[in-house]
Design an enzyme around this catalytic site. Structure first.
Site, short mmCIF file in Angstrom:
data_model
loop_
_atom_site.label_atom_id
_atom_site.label_comp_id
_atom_site.label_asym_id
_atom_site.label_seq_id
_atom_site.Cartn_x
_atom_site.Cartn_y
_atom_site.Cartn_z
N GLY A 160 -0.83 1.40 0.44
CA GLY A 160 -1.26 1.78 -0.90
C GLY A 160 -0.26 2.50 -1.77
O GLY A 160 -0.51 2.70 -2.95
N ASP A 161 0.89 2.89 -1.23
CA ASP A 161 1.87 3.62 -2.05
C ASP A 161 3.30 3.31 -1.60
O ASP A 161 4.10 4.21 -1.36
CB ASP A 161 1.60 5.12 -1.98
CG ASP A 161 2.29 5.90 -3.10
OD1 ASP A 161 2.70 5.26 -4.09
OD2 ASP A 161 2.44 7.12 -2.98
N ILE A 162 3.60 2.02 -1.47
CA ILE A 162 4.94 1.61 -1.06
C ILE A 162 5.87 1.69 -2.25
O ILE A 162 5.66 1.05 -3.28
CB ILE A 162 4.92 0.18 -0.47
CG1 ILE A 162 4.07 0.15 0.80
CG2 ILE A 162 6.34 -0.29 -0.18
CD1 ILE A 162 3.83 -1.24 1.35
#
Length: 199
Positions: free
Chosen positions: A102-104
Site C-alpha cells: 500500500g505504500d511502495i
C-alpha cells in the site's frame, strides 16, 4: 486473533505490558508488527526485536545503508534489472501471503549490502480475497494508483503493481514520472496526460 497472538508471542519476558487487552496502542501498530513478524523473505526488512510497551510498539530494525532515492537515474541497466527483480520478488511474496503493502515508494525501499529491502508496512492491509477497504491516506500521491485517487472503497493488489511501475520509471530516468500534484484531482489529471482514458 492472529495479530494478538503474534504480538504476544513476540513480547520480551521482561515486558511490563504482557496483557494485550490493557494496551492502548493503535491497531495499525499491531498490524505492522504482526506482518513483519509473519513475513520471512530476504528482500523484506525483518525486525530483530519487537518490544510492546504501554502506549507504543517498538520495532528494532537492522541498519540499512540508504534508500534507493539517492541512486535513482545513476544505475546501470544490469543493476536496475537486479534491483527490480528483488523488489518484484518481495511484493509477489507479500501478495502470496495476502499482504498488500500500500505504500511502495523510493523512501520505503532500502539498500543493504547491494540488496533491496522493502520496508514500512505501517499502512499495509491483510486481504484474503484480493480486495480491501482503506482510507484516503494510503500511498504518497506520486505513487498512488488511479483507483485510490478516485477514492473507491475496494482496492486490490494492483495498487502495489502501479506503484512498482512508477518506481521502475524513476529508477531508469532519475526523474519523477508526474509533476508535483496538490491533490488527488491534480494527480489524476497528470496521469491522464501520460496515459489516456483512465476509467
Amino acid at each position: 486473533g492472529v495479530i494478538k497472538e503474534t504480538i504476544v508471542n513476540s513480547l520480551n519476558s521482561d515486558s511490563p505490558c504482557a496483557d494485550y487487552d490493557e494496551l492502548k496502542i493503535p491497531t495499525s501498530c499491531y498490524i505492522e508488527a504482526s506482518i513483519l513478524s509473519y513475513l520471512n523473505h530476504q528482500n523484506i526488512i525483518k525486525p530483530t526485536q519487537i518490544r510492546v510497551r504501554k502506549n507504543y510498539v517498538e520495532l528494532i530494525l537492522p541498519k540499512a545503508d540508504s534508500t534507493i532515492q539517492p541512486i535513482m537515474g545513476r544505475l546501470s541497466q544490469g543493476r536496475i534489472t537486479e534491483y527490480m527483480f528483488q523488489l518484484l520478488n518481495a511484493v509477489h511474496y507479500c501478495h502470496q501471503n495476502n499482504v498488500i503493502h500500500g505504500d511502495i515508494k523510493p523512501g520505503n525501499i532500502l539498500l543493504k549490502n547491494n540488496s533491496i529491502l522493502l520496508a514500512d508496512f505501517s499502512i499495509s492491509q491483510i486481504s484474503h480475497n484480493e480486495i480491501f477497504y482503506t482510507e484516503d491516506t494510503i500511498t504518497t500521491l506520486w505513487w498512488r494508483a488511479p483507483e485510490v485517487l478516485k477514492r473507491r472503497c475496494l482496492y486490490g493488489r494492483g495498487i502495489d503493481v502501479w506503484s512498482l511501475g512508477v518506481v521502475f520509471y524513476e529508477l531508469i530516468t532519475g526523474r519523477r514520472m508526474f509533476k508535483i500534484p496538490e491533490n488527488s484531482r491534480d494527480m489524476l489529471a497528470e496521469i491522464n496526460k501520460k496515459i489516456n482514458n483512465i476509467k
